[in-house]
Design an enzyme around this catalytic site. Sequence first.
Site, PDB file in Angstrom:
ATOM      1  CG  ASP A 157      -0.311   0.186   2.536  1.00  0.00           C
ATOM      2  OD1 ASP A 157       0.942   0.264   2.588  1.00  0.00           O
ATOM      3  OD2 ASP A 157      -1.030   0.290   3.549  1.00  0.00           O
TER       4      ASP A 157
ATOM      5  CB  CYS B  49       1.177  -2.414   4.659  1.00  0.00           C
ATOM      6  SG  CYS B  49       1.038  -3.407   6.146  1.00  0.00           S
TER       7      CYS B  49
ATOM      8  CB  ILE C  31       0.232  -5.956  11.067  1.00  0.00           C
ATOM      9  CG1 ILE C  31       1.479  -6.012  11.972  1.00  0.00           C
ATOM     10  CG2 ILE C  31      -0.916  -6.708  11.728  1.00  0.00           C
ATOM     11  CD1 ILE C  31       1.329  -5.226  13.283  1.00  0.00           C
TER      12      ILE C  31
ATOM     13  CG  HIS D 139       8.844 -28.376  10.470  1.00  0.00           C
ATOM     14  ND1 HIS D 139       8.552 -27.831  11.698  1.00  0.00           N
ATOM     15  CD2 HIS D 139      10.170 -28.666  10.484  1.00  0.00           C
ATOM     16  CE1 HIS D 139       9.661 -27.758  12.416  1.00  0.00           C
ATOM     17  NE2 HIS D 139      10.654 -28.264  11.706  1.00  0.00           N
TER      18      HIS D 139
HETATM   19  C1  RB5 Z   1      -1.711   2.699   6.511  1.00  0.00           C
HETATM   20  O1  RB5 Z   1      -1.704   3.917   7.177  1.00  0.00           O
HETATM   21  C2  RB5 Z   1      -1.363   1.581   7.489  1.00  0.00           C
HETATM   22  O2  RB5 Z   1      -2.411   1.362   8.351  1.00  0.00           O
HETATM   23  C3  RB5 Z   1      -0.998   0.327   6.735  1.00  0.00           C
HETATM   24  O3  RB5 Z   1       0.086   0.576   5.899  1.00  0.00           O
HETATM   25  C4  RB5 Z   1      -0.589  -0.866   7.576  1.00  0.00           C
HETATM   26  O4  RB5 Z   1       0.387  -0.513   8.502  1.00  0.00           O
HETATM   27  C5  RB5 Z   1      -1.698  -1.617   8.172  1.00  0.00           C
HETATM   28  O5  RB5 Z   1      -1.508  -2.677   8.790  1.00  0.00           O
END
Ligand code: RB5
Length: 148
Positions: free
Chosen positions: A8, A65, A69, A133
């Site tokens: 993202d 991101c 997470i 595993h």
């Molecule tokens: C975006 O601001 C942020 O929430 C996203 O990149 C990520 O960290 C979410 O888990």
Amino acid sequence: MKIALGSDHGGVDLKAAIKKHLLDAGHEVVDFGTDSHESCDYPLIAEPAAKAVAAGDCERGILVCGTGIGIGIAANKVPGIRAALCHDTFSARASRNHNNANILTMGQRVIGEGLALDIVDVWLASDFEGGRHERRVGEIADIEKKYQ
Ligand code: RB5
């Protein structure tokens, strides 16, 4: 190796660095975006990238991101995906050796580029050990089947 790559806006700079690193190393990259700093929603990037890995179109995936997470949680909703959040090389190796992770996730706001690229290298070079595993990874797939 053919690798699905996505992020993202919170991971777009690290994604660009990883893409260059992978291409320089001779890997093939399928880039699922985003390519701008404009705010976007990580599940919309995670799903098509994870689908490409689950379908076998890409051998592995790397998703970024802000934290690693959200994009990992979203990727793990696609059946067959084992996305692992790794911010150190020990976990990256173990996620391959023990969990047969097929997607690596990282957070651009958490680690620096140098460590992230080391993690990518270790993760791509590590293999699944199978044995005990294999059974455990199979049990993960069994849980998935129960809720499909
Ligand atoms: C975006 O601001 C942020 O929430 C996203 O990149 C990520 O960290 C979410 O888990």
